[in-house]
Design an enzyme around this catalytic site. Structure first.
Site, mmCIF file in Angstrom:
data_model
loop_
_atom_site.group_PDB
_atom_site.id
_atom_site.type_symbol
_atom_site.label_atom_id
_atom_site.label_comp_id
_atom_site.label_asym_id
_atom_site.label_seq_id
_atom_site.Cartn_x
_atom_site.Cartn_y
_atom_site.Cartn_z
ATOM 1 N N PRO A 183 0.808 -1.179 -0.189
ATOM 2 C CA PRO A 183 0.093 -0.173 -0.191
ATOM 3 C C PRO A 183 0.833 1.366 -0.068
ATOM 4 C CG PRO A 183 -1.027 -1.308 1.841
ATOM 5 C CD PRO A 183 0.705 -1.870 0.791
ATOM 6 N N ASN A 184 0.616 2.222 -0.592
ATOM 7 C CA ASN A 184 1.232 3.342 -1.017
ATOM 8 C C ASN A 184 2.323 3.701 -1.648
ATOM 9 O OD1 ASN A 184 -1.773 4.515 0.145
ATOM 10 N ND2 ASN A 184 -0.716 3.851 2.254
ATOM 11 N N ARG A 230 4.927 11.223 -1.934
ATOM 12 C CA ARG A 230 4.452 11.240 -0.359
ATOM 13 C C ARG A 230 5.974 12.051 -0.159
ATOM 14 N NH1 ARG A 230 4.205 4.924 1.372
ATOM 15 N NH2 ARG A 230 2.953 6.699 3.166
ATOM 16 N N TYR A 272 10.953 9.840 1.827
ATOM 17 C CA TYR A 272 10.923 8.414 0.772
ATOM 18 C C TYR A 272 11.515 8.416 -0.396
ATOM 19 C CZ TYR A 272 7.302 7.323 4.790
ATOM 20 O OH TYR A 272 6.219 6.812 4.856
ATOM 21 N N ASN A 317 8.411 -4.731 0.146
ATOM 22 C CA ASN A 317 8.364 -2.933 0.702
ATOM 23 C C ASN A 317 6.582 -3.914 0.947
ATOM 24 O OD1 ASN A 317 7.946 -1.424 2.013
ATOM 25 N ND2 ASN A 317 9.201 -0.027 0.459
ATOM 26 N N ALA A 336 2.486 -0.459 4.736
ATOM 27 C CA ALA A 336 1.888 -0.323 6.509
ATOM 28 C C ALA A 336 1.994 -1.765 6.539
ATOM 29 C CB ALA A 336 0.687 0.411 6.515
ATOM 30 N N HIS A 390 3.017 -4.174 9.379
ATOM 31 C CA HIS A 390 2.905 -4.477 10.873
ATOM 32 C C HIS A 390 1.827 -4.634 11.709
ATOM 33 C CE1 HIS A 390 5.834 -0.316 10.222
ATOM 34 N NE2 HIS A 390 4.754 -0.330 9.593
ATOM 35 N N GLU A 401 13.229 -8.391 3.305
ATOM 36 C CA GLU A 401 12.117 -6.401 3.124
ATOM 37 C C GLU A 401 12.615 -5.494 3.733
ATOM 38 O OE1 GLU A 401 10.006 -5.518 7.479
ATOM 39 O OE2 GLU A 401 11.085 -7.013 7.754
ATOM 40 N N ARG A 439 11.503 6.212 14.116
ATOM 41 C CA ARG A 439 10.215 6.735 13.195
ATOM 42 C C ARG A 439 9.278 6.033 14.524
ATOM 43 N NH1 ARG A 439 8.170 5.931 7.702
ATOM 44 N NH2 ARG A 439 6.885 7.035 8.345
ATOM 45 N N ARG A 449 5.875 1.793 13.884
ATOM 46 C CA ARG A 449 6.492 1.183 13.080
ATOM 47 C C ARG A 449 7.416 0.424 12.649
ATOM 48 N NH1 ARG A 449 4.578 4.059 8.233
ATOM 49 N NH2 ARG A 449 3.528 6.474 8.961
#
Length: 148
Positions: free
Chosen positions: A10-11, A18, A23, A74, A77, A80, A98, A107, A111
């Site tokens: 996602p994202n 972003r 990023y 990757n 989110a 998590h 990963e 962060r 996270r």
């Protein structure tokens, strides 16, 4: 020739739009071009997939499980809380690296927890788009060594 799946969650499709301090400025297409360049240099094939939906990512893993020798992931989110994603990675029995563009340990506390890390061959984090190329190089070398 070894083949690897570059799987993004996602994202990640919003790279370039972003927070660039976290990023980077490259778009996902630009990152994929860098990955393709390195793949060509080291003599491996890569397949790219991105989805904002965990179920679609699981479907991709199931589709590629017999076509590739490893996965660079990757999960966004889903890193998590993506337990279904984790189960698919376990079931495919492929080595996984990963990847994080930023450094999750520097962060927010939430996270810092990865449900993927305990099944991953390794983690590369904090190097922006270079995290992908470093992960690909390490995974390709590891797979080559283990297949001897």
């Amino acid at each position: 020739m070894a083949s690897f799946l570059i799987l993004n969650g996602p994202n990640i499709n919003m790279l370039g739009n972003r927070d660039q301090s976290l990023y980077g400025a490259k778009t996902l297409d630009e990152v994929n071009q860098e990955i393709s360049r390195v793949a060509s240099e080291i003599g491996v094939e890569v397949f790219f997939y991105q989805s904002n939906l965990e179920g679609e990512m699981i479907g991709c893993i199931q589709e590629y499980r017999d076509k590739v020798q490893g996965i660079v992931l990757n999960a966004g989110a889903l890193t998590h809380y993506g337990l279904s994603l984790k189960d698919a990675l376990i079931d495919c029995r492929l080595p996984v690296v990963e990847v994080h563009l930023s450094n999750p340990s520097a962060r927010e506390p939430w996270r810092r927890v990865s449900v993927i890390s305990d099944i991953a061959k390794g983690q590369v984090a904090g190097f922006g788009w270079r995290s992908y190329t470093a992960a690909l190089e390490a995974l390709a070398a590891t797979v080559a060594e283990e297949s001897k």
